[in-house]
Design an enzyme around this catalytic site. Sequence first.
Site, PDB file in Angstrom:
ATOM      1  CG  HIS A  43      -0.019   0.012   2.603  1.00  0.00           C
ATOM      2  ND1 HIS A  43       0.569  -0.702   3.117  1.00  0.00           N
ATOM      3  CD2 HIS A  43       0.358   1.293   3.105  1.00  0.00           C
ATOM      4  CE1 HIS A  43       1.290  -0.520   4.023  1.00  0.00           C
ATOM      5  NE2 HIS A  43       1.262   0.931   3.995  1.00  0.00           N
ATOM      6  CG  HIS A 125       7.275   5.005   1.312  1.00  0.00           C
ATOM      7  ND1 HIS A 125       7.031   5.939   2.393  1.00  0.00           N
ATOM      8  CD2 HIS A 125       7.151   3.791   2.289  1.00  0.00           C
ATOM      9  CE1 HIS A 125       6.799   5.613   3.399  1.00  0.00           C
ATOM     10  NE2 HIS A 125       7.017   4.253   3.427  1.00  0.00           N
TER      11      HIS A 125
HETATM   12  O1  3AM Z   1       4.190   0.921   4.981  1.00  0.00           O
HETATM   13  P1  3AM Z   1       4.540   2.033   5.271  1.00  0.00           P
HETATM   14  O2  3AM Z   1       5.955   2.429   5.996  1.00  0.00           O
HETATM   15  O3  3AM Z   1       4.284   3.313   4.483  1.00  0.00           O
HETATM   16  O4  3AM Z   1       5.412   2.641   8.561  1.00  0.00           O
HETATM   17  C1  3AM Z   1       4.168   2.303   8.835  1.00  0.00           C
HETATM   18  C2  3AM Z   1       3.387   1.775   7.672  1.00  0.00           C
HETATM   19  O5  3AM Z   1       3.499   2.606   6.778  1.00  0.00           O
HETATM   20  C3  3AM Z   1       3.313   3.476   9.247  1.00  0.00           C
HETATM   21  O6  3AM Z   1       2.108   3.204   9.187  1.00  0.00           O
HETATM   22  C4  3AM Z   1       1.963   2.353   8.198  1.00  0.00           C
HETATM   23  C5  3AM Z   1       0.958   1.139   8.660  1.00  0.00           C
HETATM   24  O7  3AM Z   1       1.705   0.299   9.613  1.00  0.00           O
HETATM   25  N1  3AM Z   1       3.536   3.808  10.742  1.00  0.00           N
HETATM   26  C6  3AM Z   1       3.754   3.109  11.421  1.00  0.00           C
HETATM   27  N2  3AM Z   1       4.023   3.751  12.828  1.00  0.00           N
HETATM   28  C7  3AM Z   1       4.095   5.127  12.498  1.00  0.00           C
HETATM   29  C8  3AM Z   1       4.223   6.437  13.051  1.00  0.00           C
HETATM   30  N3  3AM Z   1       4.270   6.292  14.336  1.00  0.00           N
HETATM   31  C9  3AM Z   1       3.743   5.158  11.210  1.00  0.00           C
HETATM   32  N4  3AM Z   1       3.928   6.207  10.381  1.00  0.00           N
HETATM   33  C10 3AM Z   1       3.952   7.279  10.878  1.00  0.00           C
HETATM   34  N5  3AM Z   1       4.361   7.290  12.346  1.00  0.00           N
END
Ligand code: 3AM
Length: 176
Positions: A43, A125
């Site tokens: 995603h 990304h």
């Molecule tokens: O797959 P991505 O990296 O785009 O990195 C986590 C993931 O995104 C992000 O939320 C998505 C689903 O878990 N994520 C997790 N913790 C986070 C945080 N504290 C976060 N993004 C920003 N702040």
Amino acid sequence: MSESRRLFFALPLPTKLQKQVIQWRADSFEAEAGRPVAAANLHLTLAFLGDVSDAKARVLSGIASRITSPTFSLTLDDLGHWPRPGVVWLGTRRAPLALLQLASLLRSHAARNGCYQSTLPFHPHVSLLRGATRPVALPASTPEWQLDANEFSLYESQYHQGRTRYQCLQSWPLVA
Ligand code: 3AM
């Protein structure tokens, strides 16, 4: 008392694109490079909400349902590695304005509703590998896939028996 759930808004990847990406990933990276993100979990995060109560989730879902943002296409033609979070990602060299505006809108609504938003700039990304904390040999280029964004979704991140699953709770159309 209502329970909280870990939620985020994201663009889904169509199943065909998921398959193309995981095939290319299998051909392009060493097994030691990192933990592959499951095809169904691929995603593009628009706004991370964190642990959200059911009441707040309803408010945010109501806001999302009133958003009238245009459809857009982006080319997945960039690739990178963030060693600190241990992520290898697929991105775009030219983020469409409509993508940046949608993410910004969702992030500001999230912040106004008490969901902490990272101060880091939004870098669109698709995470491909996790746990990639050591240097990774990246292929020179990507096949430059096109992602046609016609909708955005609210996902719940569930962790069960050592596996993460992103469950799509609701989707809203972008306006053609
Ligand atoms: O797959 P991505 O990296 O785009 O990195 C986590 C993931 O995104 C992000 O939320 C998505 C689903 O878990 N994520 C997790 N913790 C986070 C945080 N504290 C976060 N993004 C920003 N702040």
